[in-house]
Write an enzyme that holds these catalytic residues in place. Structure first.
Site, PDB file in Angstrom:
ATOM      1  N   ARG A 131      21.008 -34.996 -50.488  1.00  0.00           N
ATOM      2  CA  ARG A 131      21.805 -33.898 -49.899  1.00  0.00           C
ATOM      3  C   ARG A 131      22.551 -33.095 -50.946  1.00  0.00           C
ATOM      4  O   ARG A 131      22.773 -31.903 -50.772  1.00  0.00           O
ATOM      5  CB  ARG A 131      22.788 -34.468 -48.865  1.00  0.00           C
ATOM      6  CG  ARG A 131      22.078 -34.727 -47.526  1.00  0.00           C
ATOM      7  CD  ARG A 131      23.029 -35.086 -46.436  1.00  0.00           C
ATOM      8  NE  ARG A 131      24.069 -34.085 -46.238  1.00  0.00           N
ATOM      9  CZ  ARG A 131      25.155 -34.282 -45.488  1.00  0.00           C
ATOM     10  NH1 ARG A 131      25.324 -35.430 -44.893  1.00  0.00           N
ATOM     11  NH2 ARG A 131      26.046 -33.337 -45.343  1.00  0.00           N
ATOM     12  N   TYR A 145      25.693 -17.310 -45.148  1.00  0.00           N
ATOM     13  CA  TYR A 145      26.940 -16.564 -44.958  1.00  0.00           C
ATOM     14  C   TYR A 145      28.086 -17.384 -45.520  1.00  0.00           C
ATOM     15  O   TYR A 145      28.046 -18.606 -45.533  1.00  0.00           O
ATOM     16  CB  TYR A 145      27.177 -16.253 -43.476  1.00  0.00           C
ATOM     17  CG  TYR A 145      26.983 -17.429 -42.550  1.00  0.00           C
ATOM     18  CD1 TYR A 145      25.704 -17.756 -42.101  1.00  0.00           C
ATOM     19  CD2 TYR A 145      28.044 -18.219 -42.145  1.00  0.00           C
ATOM     20  CE1 TYR A 145      25.503 -18.834 -41.260  1.00  0.00           C
ATOM     21  CE2 TYR A 145      27.847 -19.303 -41.297  1.00  0.00           C
ATOM     22  CZ  TYR A 145      26.574 -19.603 -40.867  1.00  0.00           C
ATOM     23  OH  TYR A 145      26.363 -20.681 -40.049  1.00  0.00           O
ATOM     24  N   PRO A 146      29.126 -16.688 -45.964  1.00  0.00           N
ATOM     25  CA  PRO A 146      30.306 -17.404 -46.453  1.00  0.00           C
ATOM     26  C   PRO A 146      31.282 -17.680 -45.322  1.00  0.00           C
ATOM     27  O   PRO A 146      31.279 -16.973 -44.314  1.00  0.00           O
ATOM     28  CB  PRO A 146      30.899 -16.418 -47.461  1.00  0.00           C
ATOM     29  CG  PRO A 146      30.533 -15.077 -46.941  1.00  0.00           C
ATOM     30  CD  PRO A 146      29.250 -15.226 -46.169  1.00  0.00           C
ATOM     31  N   MET A 147      32.096 -18.720 -45.497  1.00  0.00           N
ATOM     32  CA  MET A 147      33.095 -19.089 -44.473  1.00  0.00           C
ATOM     33  C   MET A 147      34.419 -19.487 -45.095  1.00  0.00           C
ATOM     34  O   MET A 147      34.462 -19.998 -46.207  1.00  0.00           O
ATOM     35  CB  MET A 147      32.589 -20.293 -43.669  1.00  0.00           C
ATOM     36  CG  MET A 147      31.632 -19.954 -42.576  1.00  0.00           C
ATOM     37  SD  MET A 147      31.380 -21.399 -41.519  1.00  0.00           S
ATOM     38  CE  MET A 147      32.918 -21.486 -40.606  1.00  0.00           C
ATOM     39  N   ASN A 148      35.458 -19.267 -44.346  1.00  0.00           N
ATOM     40  CA  ASN A 148      36.790 -19.778 -44.698  1.00  0.00           C
ATOM     41  C   ASN A 148      37.273 -20.667 -43.574  1.00  0.00           C
ATOM     42  O   ASN A 148      36.824 -20.539 -42.429  1.00  0.00           O
ATOM     43  CB  ASN A 148      37.799 -18.631 -44.833  1.00  0.00           C
ATOM     44  CG  ASN A 148      37.689 -17.905 -46.161  1.00  0.00           C
ATOM     45  OD1 ASN A 148      37.058 -18.386 -47.111  1.00  0.00           O
ATOM     46  ND2 ASN A 148      38.304 -16.748 -46.233  1.00  0.00           N
ATOM     47  N   ARG A 149      38.201 -21.533 -43.925  1.00  0.00           N
ATOM     48  CA  ARG A 149      38.980 -22.228 -42.891  1.00  0.00           C
ATOM     49  C   ARG A 149      40.317 -21.492 -42.801  1.00  0.00           C
ATOM     50  O   ARG A 149      40.936 -21.183 -43.825  1.00  0.00           O
ATOM     51  CB  ARG A 149      39.196 -23.698 -43.269  1.00  0.00           C
ATOM     52  CG  ARG A 149      37.913 -24.524 -43.205  1.00  0.00           C
ATOM     53  CD  ARG A 149      37.516 -24.860 -41.797  1.00  0.00           C
ATOM     54  NE  ARG A 149      36.279 -25.646 -41.751  1.00  0.00           N
ATOM     55  CZ  ARG A 149      35.267 -25.360 -40.955  1.00  0.00           C
ATOM     56  NH1 ARG A 149      35.303 -24.303 -40.173  1.00  0.00           N
ATOM     57  NH2 ARG A 149      34.204 -26.127 -40.933  1.00  0.00           N
ATOM     58  N   HIS A 172      31.972 -31.402 -34.909  1.00  0.00           N
ATOM     59  CA  HIS A 172      31.063 -30.392 -35.475  1.00  0.00           C
ATOM     60  C   HIS A 172      29.705 -31.013 -35.819  1.00  0.00           C
ATOM     61  O   HIS A 172      28.650 -30.494 -35.485  1.00  0.00           O
ATOM     62  CB  HIS A 172      31.734 -29.797 -36.721  1.00  0.00           C
ATOM     63  CG  HIS A 172      30.830 -29.020 -37.608  1.00  0.00           C
ATOM     64  ND1 HIS A 172      30.530 -27.699 -37.386  1.00  0.00           N
ATOM     65  CD2 HIS A 172      30.152 -29.372 -38.727  1.00  0.00           C
ATOM     66  CE1 HIS A 172      29.717 -27.277 -38.323  1.00  0.00           C
ATOM     67  NE2 HIS A 172      29.475 -28.268 -39.156  1.00  0.00           N
TER      68      HIS A 172
END
Ligand code: VOV
Length: 249
Positions: A131, A145-149, A172
């Site tokens: 992994r 795509y980029p992500m934020n918390r 999740h």
């Protein structure tokens, strides 16, 4: 103060999207076009040898929509190798037509508190190794795509307890598991490397599954409350054998 999560980090990941200069390409002689393609295919053979040695991985996609024309995804043990690849592309004849449109730099990661793997000896597991140093699945479609918390007063991911984050990521992961065989994901971290905090790369045989999984996850608390998304780019896999055909006039 909430406890930071320790990550296990793997290969460096570059998403490199290019717009192809079709106008100039159309004005270029057939001989020059063929020479440019041939030279680039030699470069791709070099990359394939790296993948065969399990020292990296890459794939090329035809971007759907007008955000770009081609998406290259490269995974390598070091950032230096990613920089060298970029230079190799730019130095090549075909590189003159491959105008950079967007890039995203990150490092493949897993969190040490991965709730799906509690109690396992993760350092030694070959699954963990696979992994962190993944060979990209040559499935028909990829999307990234980029992500934020989120970090807001009443919804701050970095303020809640580790146990709560583990609970949310467990939920999740359970949603993700429903898509086994339909969607594969590679999560990489980009804090300190690029503009967002994570980069999500998904692979599917059917692009409808991207829509389904991302929609379903919108209802998971971790996304509903803490998920922020950047621009999505989706592409169709371009196998090496079809590479020359892509540039035909
Ligand atoms: C294909 C399905 C799938 C599966 C099985 C899956 C599982 C898991 C697990 C078990 C873990 C946590 C531990 C680790 O290993 O790090 C993660 C982590 C993460 N994910 Fe995921 N995810 C999937 C898929 C999946 C999607 C489709 C998305 C985007 C949509 C959404 O709404 O977010 C996503 C996001 C993330 C992110 C941003 C992180 C990092 C989170 C962080 O804050 O640290 N992910 N993911």
């Amino acid at each position: 103060m909430a406890e930071a999560v320790v990550t296990m980090d793997g290969w460096c990941k570059l998403h490199d999207t290019r717009t192809f200069d079709w106008s100039t390409w159309k004005l270029t002689s057939e001989e020059e076009r063929n020479a440019a393609i041939q030279e680039f295919q030699e470069l791709m053979k070099k990359w394939d040898a790296v993948e065969a040695d399990k020292a990296g991985s890459q794939s090329v996609y035809k971007v759907i929509g007008n955000k770009a024309d081609l998406l290259f995804i490269f995974l390598r043990p070091t950032m230096d190798e990613l920089e060298e690849i970029k230079r190799d592309i730019n130095r090549s004849k075909l590189g003159d037509f491959l105008i950079p449109s967007h890039s995203y730099v990150s490092i493949v990661e897993m969190t040490m508190h991965n709730p799906m793997e509690e109690g396992k000896d993760r350092e030694l597991s070959p699954q963990v190794e696979a992994r962190l140093k993944p060979i990209l699945p040559k499935w028909e479609y990829a999307c990234f795509y980029p992500m934020n918390r989120r970090r807001e007063q009443n919804a701050n991911w970095f303020e809640i307890s580790k146990a709560e984050r583990t609970r949310l990521l467990y939920e999740h992961g359970m949603t993700g598991r429903k898509y086994a065989g339909k969607v594969k994901e590679i999560i990489s971290g980009s804090i300190g490397l690029d503009e967002w905090e994570w980069c999500v790369t998904l692979f599917a045989h059917d692009p409808l599954q991207f829509k389904k999984i991302v929609y379903e996850m919108r209802f998971d608390e971790v996304t509903t409350k803490y998920g922020e998304f950047g621009d999505f780019i989706i592409g169709a896999y371009l196998p090496n054998d079809d590479f020359a055909e892509y540039f035909s006039l």
